[in-house]
Design a protein around this motif. Structure first.
Motif, PDB file in Angstrom:
ATOM      1  N   ALA A  15      24.622   9.481  23.992  1.00  0.00           N
ATOM      2  CA  ALA A  15      24.462   8.041  24.191  1.00  0.00           C
ATOM      3  C   ALA A  15      25.412   7.535  25.268  1.00  0.00           C
ATOM      4  O   ALA A  15      25.040   6.700  26.107  1.00  0.00           O
ATOM      5  CB  ALA A  15      24.695   7.307  22.876  1.00  0.00           C
ATOM      6  N   GLN A  16      26.645   8.035  25.275  1.00  0.00           N
ATOM      7  CA  GLN A  16      27.629   7.617  26.273  1.00  0.00           C
ATOM      8  C   GLN A  16      27.231   8.078  27.667  1.00  0.00           C
ATOM      9  O   GLN A  16      27.365   7.337  28.650  1.00  0.00           O
ATOM     10  CB  GLN A  16      29.002   8.171  25.900  1.00  0.00           C
ATOM     11  CG  GLN A  16      30.140   7.594  26.732  1.00  0.00           C
ATOM     12  CD  GLN A  16      30.341   6.112  26.464  1.00  0.00           C
ATOM     13  OE1 GLN A  16      30.562   5.717  25.317  1.00  0.00           O
ATOM     14  NE2 GLN A  16      30.265   5.289  27.508  1.00  0.00           N
ATOM     15  N   ALA A  72      23.454   5.296  33.718  1.00  0.00           N
ATOM     16  CA  ALA A  72      22.300   4.403  33.861  1.00  0.00           C
ATOM     17  C   ALA A  72      20.992   5.181  33.970  1.00  0.00           C
ATOM     18  O   ALA A  72      20.153   4.925  34.829  1.00  0.00           O
ATOM     19  CB  ALA A  72      22.471   3.493  35.073  1.00  0.00           C
ATOM     20  N   VAL A  73      20.829   6.181  33.096  1.00  0.00           N
ATOM     21  CA  VAL A  73      19.590   6.953  33.028  1.00  0.00           C
ATOM     22  C   VAL A  73      19.034   6.856  31.612  1.00  0.00           C
ATOM     23  O   VAL A  73      19.770   6.561  30.665  1.00  0.00           O
ATOM     24  CB  VAL A  73      19.804   8.431  33.417  1.00  0.00           C
ATOM     25  CG1 VAL A  73      20.201   8.538  34.884  1.00  0.00           C
ATOM     26  CG2 VAL A  73      20.865   9.094  32.531  1.00  0.00           C
ATOM     27  N   SER A  74      17.746   7.090  31.479  1.00  0.00           N
ATOM     28  CA  SER A  74      17.112   6.960  30.168  1.00  0.00           C
ATOM     29  C   SER A  74      16.867   8.306  29.487  1.00  0.00           C
ATOM     30  O   SER A  74      16.465   8.347  28.332  1.00  0.00           O
ATOM     31  CB  SER A  74      15.788   6.209  30.289  1.00  0.00           C
ATOM     32  OG  SER A  74      14.907   6.893  31.155  1.00  0.00           O
ATOM     33  N   ALA A  96      14.570   7.300  23.650  1.00  0.00           N
ATOM     34  CA  ALA A  96      13.610   7.239  22.542  1.00  0.00           C
ATOM     35  C   ALA A  96      13.995   8.201  21.428  1.00  0.00           C
ATOM     36  O   ALA A  96      13.828   7.892  20.239  1.00  0.00           O
ATOM     37  CB  ALA A  96      12.209   7.559  23.050  1.00  0.00           C
ATOM     38  N   ASP A  97      14.512   9.372  21.783  1.00  0.00           N
ATOM     39  CA  ASP A  97      14.939  10.345  20.776  1.00  0.00           C
ATOM     40  C   ASP A  97      16.125   9.806  19.975  1.00  0.00           C
ATOM     41  O   ASP A  97      16.211  10.004  18.755  1.00  0.00           O
ATOM     42  CB  ASP A  97      15.307  11.671  21.435  1.00  0.00           C
ATOM     43  CG  ASP A  97      14.121  12.350  22.087  1.00  0.00           C
ATOM     44  OD1 ASP A  97      13.039  12.349  21.488  1.00  0.00           O
ATOM     45  OD2 ASP A  97      14.268  12.872  23.211  1.00  0.00           O
ATOM     46  N   LYS A 107       7.537  11.325  31.601  1.00  0.00           N
ATOM     47  CA  LYS A 107       7.959  10.428  32.680  1.00  0.00           C
ATOM     48  C   LYS A 107       8.784  11.128  33.747  1.00  0.00           C
ATOM     49  O   LYS A 107       9.044  10.551  34.815  1.00  0.00           O
ATOM     50  CB  LYS A 107       8.769   9.269  32.104  1.00  0.00           C
ATOM     51  CG  LYS A 107       7.982   8.403  31.135  1.00  0.00           C
ATOM     52  CD  LYS A 107       8.865   7.293  30.585  1.00  0.00           C
ATOM     53  CE  LYS A 107       8.080   6.418  29.619  1.00  0.00           C
ATOM     54  NZ  LYS A 107       8.923   5.334  29.049  1.00  0.00           N
ATOM     55  N   ARG A 108       9.197  12.358  33.465  1.00  0.00           N
ATOM     56  CA  ARG A 108      10.046  13.079  34.417  1.00  0.00           C
ATOM     57  C   ARG A 108       9.867  14.575  34.215  1.00  0.00           C
ATOM     58  O   ARG A 108       9.481  15.015  33.117  1.00  0.00           O
ATOM     59  CB  ARG A 108      11.523  12.687  34.235  1.00  0.00           C
ATOM     60  CG  ARG A 108      12.034  13.014  32.856  1.00  0.00           C
ATOM     61  CD  ARG A 108      13.310  12.316  32.513  1.00  0.00           C
ATOM     62  NE  ARG A 108      13.190  10.869  32.487  1.00  0.00           N
ATOM     63  CZ  ARG A 108      12.687  10.179  31.469  1.00  0.00           C
ATOM     64  NH1 ARG A 108      12.211  10.814  30.397  1.00  0.00           N
ATOM     65  NH2 ARG A 108      12.640   8.875  31.488  1.00  0.00           N
TER      66      ARG A 108
END
Length: 226
Positions: A27-28, A34-36, A54-55, A118-119
């Motif tokens: 999470a950190q 700044a990536v998802s 999402a995970d 998405k990637r």
């Protein structure tokens, strides 16, 4: 025609985690960079999966809601196991769906669509991570200038098919939309030209107003008969 490859479009400085990276560290890392989502690498540097916001959010959604305003979501057994995960290896979506640097935008886009991702991590021939390509990276080909598109179509498509009967064809390009006009010796060449133009990087659409060429001998004969 020269298509931009995934190796040219991908991000090379990839933020990643390891299989044993803890939940809070993931999470950190996502927040700091700044990536998802990030690839999860095994001990040899190969993508084992992808762990995303999402995970991580699945764990939050699985927590009791003391207010009682929202029902607990129904989770399949595999979803619940991942919701209870504590490390990247337990939380990630696996296996990783990967691309190779020599692929074209079309190949990568089709794989993303088919796999609903998405990637794509980009790997070498030994499956070691080289970079990552996202949907936004693929869309960069549509930032290509109209002039560059028009020049490629004139040189690589019309120029090379001129001897087949496309010498009388010209192309206009506005906002990525190609308009072919002029004449062709053989009407069967028209769909070929349209298909080839559609495959040029940055092309949004192709329209045509191509007419059969008038052969000089036929025109003279028609005039004499009249």
């Amino acid at each position: 025609m020269e298509h931009r490859t995934i190796g040219e479009l991908m991000t090379r400085q990839v933020v990643s985690v390891e299989l044993d990276t803890p939940f809070k560290d993931i999470a950190q890392i996502l927040a700091d960079n700044a990536v998802s989502a990030v690839p999860v690498l095994d001990s040899l540097g190969r993508p084992a999966g992808i762990v995303s916001e999402a995970d991580l959010l699945r764990k939050a959604a699985d927590q009791p809601d003391l207010s009682g305003r929202t029902p607990l979501p129904h989770l399949e057994a595999w979803e619940r196991a991942r919701a209870e995960g504590r490390t990247a290896g337990e939380l990630m979506s696996a296996p990783a769906v990967c691309a190779h640097p020599e692929w074209t935008v079309v190949e990568a886009a089709r794989l993303m669509e088919a796999q609903n991702v998405k990637r794509l991590p980009v790997v070498d021939e030994t499956d070691v991570l080289l970079g990552i390509v996202s949907r936004s990276d693929l869309l960069r080909v549509f930032l290509r200038q109209d002039k560059a598109i028009q020049e490629e179509i004139s040189r690589e498509i019309i120029g090379r098919t001129a001897r087949l009967g496309a010498a009388g064809v010209a192309a206009d390009v506005v906002q990525g939309k190609v308009a072919l006009h002029g004449s062709v010796d053989d009407p069967l060449l028209t769909p070929v030209l349209v298909r080839m133009c559609a495959g040029v990087d940055g092309v949004v659409s192709v329209s045509e107003d191509l007419k059969p060429a008038i052969v000089a001998g036929s025109a003279e004969g028609s005039a004499a008969r009249s």
